[in-house]
Design a protein around this motif. Structure first.
Motif, mmCIF file in Angstrom:
data_model
loop_
_atom_site.group_PDB
_atom_site.id
_atom_site.type_symbol
_atom_site.label_atom_id
_atom_site.label_comp_id
_atom_site.label_asym_id
_atom_site.label_seq_id
_atom_site.Cartn_x
_atom_site.Cartn_y
_atom_site.Cartn_z
ATOM 1 N N LEU A 41 0.677 -1.603 -0.003
ATOM 2 C CA LEU A 41 0.160 -0.041 -0.152
ATOM 3 C C LEU A 41 0.927 0.841 -0.763
ATOM 4 N N ASN A 42 2.299 1.140 -0.229
ATOM 5 C CA ASN A 42 3.055 1.980 -0.218
ATOM 6 C C ASN A 42 3.104 2.436 -1.631
ATOM 7 N N VAL A 43 4.349 3.243 -1.363
ATOM 8 C CA VAL A 43 5.293 3.649 -2.946
ATOM 9 C C VAL A 43 6.541 2.575 -2.774
ATOM 10 N N SER A 44 6.967 2.275 -4.028
ATOM 11 C CA SER A 44 7.881 1.371 -3.708
ATOM 12 C C SER A 44 9.655 2.267 -4.165
ATOM 13 N N PRO A 45 10.350 2.261 -4.146
ATOM 14 C CA PRO A 45 11.539 2.702 -5.265
ATOM 15 C C PRO A 45 11.464 2.273 -6.703
ATOM 16 N N ARG A 46 10.762 0.918 -7.003
ATOM 17 C CA ARG A 46 10.724 0.772 -8.351
ATOM 18 C C ARG A 46 8.979 2.469 -8.656
ATOM 19 N N GLY A 47 8.366 2.525 -8.393
ATOM 20 C CA GLY A 47 7.134 3.237 -8.739
ATOM 21 C C GLY A 47 7.940 4.513 -8.484
ATOM 22 N N LEU A 48 9.016 5.119 -7.544
ATOM 23 C CA LEU A 48 9.294 5.832 -7.509
ATOM 24 C C LEU A 48 10.728 6.814 -8.773
ATOM 25 N N ALA A 49 11.535 5.581 -8.821
ATOM 26 C CA ALA A 49 12.344 5.878 -9.997
ATOM 27 C C ALA A 49 12.369 6.785 -11.125
ATOM 28 N N PRO A 50 11.268 6.359 -12.418
ATOM 29 C CA PRO A 50 11.445 7.298 -13.185
ATOM 30 C C PRO A 50 10.947 8.495 -13.169
ATOM 31 N N VAL A 51 10.414 9.327 -11.790
ATOM 32 C CA VAL A 51 10.069 10.208 -11.689
ATOM 33 C C VAL A 51 10.903 11.093 -11.199
ATOM 34 N N LEU A 52 12.154 10.756 -10.407
ATOM 35 C CA LEU A 52 12.820 10.964 -9.380
ATOM 36 C C LEU A 52 14.107 11.465 -9.673
ATOM 37 N N ASN A 53 14.225 11.895 -10.313
ATOM 38 C CA ASN A 53 15.543 12.498 -11.051
ATOM 39 C C ASN A 53 14.711 14.595 -11.152
ATOM 40 N N ASP A 54 12.806 14.111 -11.671
ATOM 41 C CA ASP A 54 12.783 15.477 -11.941
ATOM 42 C C ASP A 54 12.274 15.979 -10.617
ATOM 43 N N LEU A 55 12.573 15.259 -9.811
ATOM 44 C CA LEU A 55 11.594 15.990 -7.942
ATOM 45 C C LEU A 55 12.736 16.779 -7.199
ATOM 46 N N SER A 56 12.200 17.929 -6.505
ATOM 47 C CA SER A 56 12.746 18.775 -5.441
ATOM 48 C C SER A 56 12.704 17.835 -4.315
ATOM 49 N N GLY A 57 11.720 17.002 -3.975
ATOM 50 C CA GLY A 57 11.626 16.475 -2.782
ATOM 51 C C GLY A 57 9.833 15.274 -2.742
#
Length: 390
Positions: A111-127
């Motif tokens: 039920l939580n965000v995973s590293p796999r789900g985060l990876a595609p946008v990670l480098n576009d984020l400030s936080g």
């Protein structure tokens, strides 16, 4: 009925009696020594350097984001990731304060965000303002490390997960800062109340300023003197000098007293909720009509509500009716996919695909996990979780 919230406080009769005596014998009920004691005690129990008590958990989120902007840790328009399966006041401050929210889907197993789900946008984020949903987490140590490597500031909304542990560390201790809620029915209750914790002294000072109008009164003497000198403010005008965008989010001594009364019950509250969860999980173990939660990576799961996510809408309807028929109060799984909520659609035009959060939204519900649940009530709840025969 087994209500979602069984009591206002743990050990309610004793707490109410102590509260009545405190009010009758107190001259000061605005924020003072009780609130400071609760901040110090909570910081020590959570294992953080600093804690800032506020009047509710939603305000804790708003204050944290405002403090990040005031400290130039975030910039207006910056992209901030958030968990699509969350409570609305996790994402509302991002919108209100001019940041760009980026929703991230959850994994059905956690039920939580995973590293796999985060990876595609990670480098576009400030936080990343990550919600630790209902006492659970995904691979939070990996998320912390991935954010650090990408220069992304990790914040945790830990309002639903006080006491949960992964990799030997309490949830709420992985990011730069984390928020907590002490609303009735959450792990600890001050009726309304929230907390922001951090180890970062500069951010702590911005939190103190942002909590009380933007003035310096709650800073220590050296920090206040430094601020006044930098702005050419003397001690007379300092009483009404406002340095940053802020509001009045101060709690009361009543809430502080309740926090100090409830804090000694931390271990008892967390242990009972963890034991209850283990019984619920065991009841679901052989039920293939419901998505199973993967908590094998977690040391301890402490939640205030037990989610049930069925495999299709028909099953969801039947299980909801089953719980209703047994006299169990249920609710949607927090706000479901929050990007489907009217406020989000009004203020954010960018569509987002979050199919797992959609599935939870459509096929899920939860019921309360309270430390006061009796053995008979636990037996009844577990019976509803098991797959029906025939």
């Amino acid at each position: 009925m087994i209500k979602l919230v069984k009591s206002s406080f743990h050990e309610e009769a004793r707490t109410k009696a102590a509260l009545a005596e405190f009010i009758l014998n107190s001259d000061v009920l605005s924020m003072s020594e009780q609130c400071r004691r609760f901040e110090a005690g909570f910081a020590a129990r959570q294992g953080r350097r600093f804690a800032v008590f506020v009047d509710n958990g939603s305000v804790a989120n708003l204050l944290l984001i405002q403090a990040m902007l005031n400290a130039d840790r975030f910039r207006p328009g910056g992209k901030i990731g958030f968990s699509a399966l969350t409570w609305p006041t996790n994402v509302m401050p991002l919108i209100q304060l001019g940041l760009t929210p980026v929703p991230l889907d959850c994994e059905l197993a956690t039920l939580n965000v995973s590293p796999r789900g985060l990876a595609p946008v990670l480098n576009d984020l400030s936080g990343l303002f990550l919600t630790n949903v209902l006492g659970f987490c995904d691979d939070l140590p990996r998320i912390r490390d991935d954010c650090a490597a990408a220069g992304v500031t990790l914040l945790e909304d830990n309002c639903e997960s006080l006491g949960s542990v992964v990799d030997g560390r309490l949830l709420g201790n992985f990011g730069l800062a984390a928020t907590f809620s002490f609303f009735v029915g959450h792990h600890m209750s001050t009726i309304e109340g929230g907390m922001v914790v951090t180890d970062d002294e500069e951010l702590y000072e911005h939190l103190l300023i942002g909590r009380t109008h933007g003035w310096d009164r709650n800073l220590d003497a050296s920090a206040a003197a430094r601020l006044r000198a930098g702005h050419g403010v003397d001690d007379f005008y300092a009483r009404y000098t406002f340095y940053e965008l802020a509001s009045n989010f101060r709690p009361t001594e009543i809430a502080g007293f309740l926090g100090n009364t409830q804090l000694p019950y931390w271990d008892e509250i967390v242990t009972r909720r963890a034991d209850n969860f283990a019984r619920f999980a065991a009841a679901l173990a052989d039920n293939d009509e419901v998505h199973r939660l993967d908590v094998g990576h977690m040391d301890l799961v402490s939640n205030f509500a037990m989610p049930v996510v069925c495999r299709d809408p028909g099953l969801a309807g039947r299980y909801r009716a089953r719980f209703d028929g047994a006299g169990v109060e249920i609710r949607p799984v927090i706000a479901g996919n929050v990007t489907r909520q009217p406020f989000y659609r009004r203020h954010v035009s960018q569509p987002a695909a979050c199919p797992n959060a959609d599935l939870v939204h459509e096929n899920g519900f939860y019921f309360g996990n309270n430390p006061e649940l009796t053995d008979d009530e636990l037996t009844l709840l577990c019976a509803q979780l098991r797959k029906p025969h025939g």
